[in-house]
Design a protein around this motif. Structure first.
Motif, PDB file in Angstrom:
ATOM      1  N   TYR A   2      64.663  52.834  15.444  1.00 48.18           N
ATOM      2  CA  TYR A   2      66.008  52.307  15.305  1.00 48.18           C
ATOM      3  C   TYR A   2      66.904  53.000  16.322  1.00 48.18           C
ATOM      4  CZ  TYR A   2      70.607  51.358  13.457  1.00 48.18           C
ATOM      5  OH  TYR A   2      71.899  50.975  13.330  1.00 48.18           O
ATOM      6  N   GLY A   3      67.612  52.226  17.117  1.00 46.07           N
ATOM      7  CA  GLY A   3      68.560  52.775  18.071  1.00 46.07           C
ATOM      8  C   GLY A   3      67.943  53.158  19.403  1.00 46.07           C
ATOM      9  N   GLN A   4      66.666  52.950  19.605  1.00 48.54           N
ATOM     10  CA  GLN A   4      66.048  53.290  20.882  1.00 48.54           C
ATOM     11  C   GLN A   4      66.342  52.163  21.874  1.00 48.54           C
ATOM     12  OE1 GLN A   4      61.863  53.699  20.744  1.00 48.54           O
ATOM     13  NE2 GLN A   4      61.664  54.410  22.840  1.00 48.54           N
ATOM     14  N   VAL A   5      67.117  52.492  22.893  1.00 51.02           N
ATOM     15  CA  VAL A   5      67.503  51.506  23.888  1.00 51.02           C
ATOM     16  C   VAL A   5      67.176  52.069  25.259  1.00 51.02           C
ATOM     17  CG1 VAL A   5      69.433  50.188  24.836  1.00 51.02           C
ATOM     18  CG2 VAL A   5      69.396  50.731  22.407  1.00 51.02           C
ATOM     19  N   LEU A   6      66.596  51.248  26.098  1.00 51.19           N
ATOM     20  CA  LEU A   6      66.320  51.681  27.467  1.00 51.19           C
ATOM     21  C   LEU A   6      67.626  51.726  28.252  1.00 51.19           C
ATOM     22  CD1 LEU A   6      63.095  49.663  28.254  1.00 51.19           C
ATOM     23  CD2 LEU A   6      63.271  52.098  27.776  1.00 51.19           C
ATOM     24  N   SER A   7      67.819  52.810  28.964  1.00 50.35           N
ATOM     25  CA  SER A   7      69.033  52.940  29.769  1.00 50.35           C
ATOM     26  C   SER A   7      68.713  52.591  31.226  1.00 50.35           C
ATOM     27  CB  SER A   7      69.590  54.360  29.676  1.00 50.35           C
ATOM     28  OG  SER A   7      68.666  55.267  30.251  1.00 50.35           O
ATOM     29  N   ILE A   8      69.752  52.564  32.027  1.00 53.53           N
ATOM     30  CA  ILE A   8      69.581  52.245  33.455  1.00 53.53           C
ATOM     31  C   ILE A   8      68.734  53.316  34.128  1.00 53.53           C
ATOM     32  CG2 ILE A   8      70.836  51.932  35.628  1.00 53.53           C
ATOM     33  CD1 ILE A   8      73.166  50.875  33.940  1.00 53.53           C
ATOM     34  N   GLU A   9      68.886  54.543  33.679  1.00 46.25           N
ATOM     35  CA  GLU A   9      68.113  55.653  34.254  1.00 46.25           C
ATOM     36  C   GLU A   9      66.630  55.484  33.970  1.00 46.25           C
ATOM     37  OE1 GLU A   9      68.626  60.484  34.492  1.00 46.25           O
ATOM     38  OE2 GLU A   9      69.440  59.389  32.777  1.00 46.25           O
ATOM     39  N   SER A  60      77.383  60.919  36.580  1.00 50.64           N
ATOM     40  CA  SER A  60      77.524  61.688  35.352  1.00 50.64           C
ATOM     41  C   SER A  60      78.012  60.828  34.175  1.00 50.64           C
ATOM     42  CB  SER A  60      78.498  62.845  35.576  1.00 50.64           C
ATOM     43  OG  SER A  60      79.767  62.338  35.963  1.00 50.64           O
ATOM     44  N   TYR A  61      78.578  59.659  34.455  1.00 53.80           N
ATOM     45  CA  TYR A  61      79.029  58.770  33.397  1.00 53.80           C
ATOM     46  C   TYR A  61      77.937  57.791  32.935  1.00 53.80           C
ATOM     47  CZ  TYR A  61      83.661  60.419  34.651  1.00 53.80           C
ATOM     48  OH  TYR A  61      84.742  61.202  34.910  1.00 53.80           O
ATOM     49  N   GLY A  62      76.803  57.743  33.590  1.00 58.26           N
ATOM     50  CA  GLY A  62      75.728  56.841  33.222  1.00 58.26           C
ATOM     51  C   GLY A  62      75.828  55.494  33.932  1.00 58.26           C
ATOM     52  N   LEU A  63      76.718  55.399  34.926  1.00 57.96           N
ATOM     53  CA  LEU A  63      76.869  54.171  35.686  1.00 57.96           C
ATOM     54  C   LEU A  63      75.986  54.213  36.924  1.00 57.96           C
ATOM     55  CD1 LEU A  63      80.733  53.907  35.449  1.00 57.96           C
ATOM     56  CD2 LEU A  63      79.063  52.705  34.050  1.00 57.96           C
ATOM     57  N   ILE A  64      75.610  53.058  37.454  1.00 56.27           N
ATOM     58  CA  ILE A  64      74.778  53.001  38.646  1.00 56.27           C
ATOM     59  C   ILE A  64      75.564  53.578  39.816  1.00 56.27           C
ATOM     60  CG2 ILE A  64      73.564  51.491  40.275  1.00 56.27           C
ATOM     61  CD1 ILE A  64      73.053  49.596  37.977  1.00 56.27           C
ATOM     62  N   MET A  65      74.898  54.510  40.551  1.00 57.40           N
ATOM     63  CA  MET A  65      75.538  55.137  41.699  1.00 57.40           C
ATOM     64  C   MET A  65      75.365  54.226  42.908  1.00 57.40           C
ATOM     65  SD  MET A  65      74.983  59.017  43.121  1.00 57.40           S
ATOM     66  CE  MET A  65      74.481  59.536  41.506  1.00 57.40           C
ATOM     67  N   VAL A  66      76.499  53.970  43.570  1.00 55.05           N
ATOM     68  CA  VAL A  66      76.471  53.095  44.733  1.00 55.05           C
ATOM     69  C   VAL A  66      76.872  53.925  45.946  1.00 55.05           C
ATOM     70  CG1 VAL A  66      77.426  51.008  45.781  1.00 55.05           C
ATOM     71  CG2 VAL A  66      77.117  51.145  43.303  1.00 55.05           C
ATOM     72  N   ASP A  67      76.063  53.855  47.016  1.00 47.75           N
ATOM     73  CA  ASP A  67      76.395  54.584  48.255  1.00 47.75           C
ATOM     74  C   ASP A  67      77.302  53.719  49.105  1.00 47.75           C
ATOM     75  OD1 ASP A  67      74.866  56.773  47.616  1.00 47.75           O
ATOM     76  OD2 ASP A  67      73.044  55.886  48.465  1.00 47.75           O
TER      77      ASP A  67
END
Length: 115
Positions: A92-99, A107-114
């Protein structure tokens, strides 16, 4: 030619039994209708015990199906609980993250864009 009496249904539905009986005694058409209704009533009384037996059998079948469903779900949940490989993948609650997909994140969990 004599017109057929059509009062039987109204008297049967809306009047009391005494009024119906008096009319049936005086009217031939309504007497025939009453004889037909009496035959139908006799047939229903004859079939009623068999119908009730079938209804009881249907109730027993429903209870058996419900018990089987409870037993099957209990066994299934027991297997999932005891088998750690299955219970580790279903959480329960296991969700795949972008990482987890391999994308670089900040550091916020957002995709880093160069730039």
């Amino acid at each position: 030619m004599k017109e057929k009496c059509t009062k039987y249904e109204a008297l049967f539905t809306f009047s009391d039994e005494k009024t119906l009986r008096e009319h049936v005694e005086s009217c031939d058409d309504c007497r025939k209708e009453q004889e037909i209704m009496d035959k139908v009533s006799e047939l229903i009384k004859e079939v009623k015990p068999e119908f009730l037996k079938r209804r009881k059998n249907t109730a027993k079948l429903k209870v058996a199906c419900a018990a089987f469903a409870i037993l099957l779900s209990g066994v299934t949940l027991g297997v999932i609980n005891l088998n750690t490989d299955i219970s580790d993948t279903i959480r329960y609650g296991q969700v795949l993250s972008i990482e987890d997909y391999g994308f670089p994140v900040d550091s916020y969990g957002l995709i880093m864009v160069d730039e």
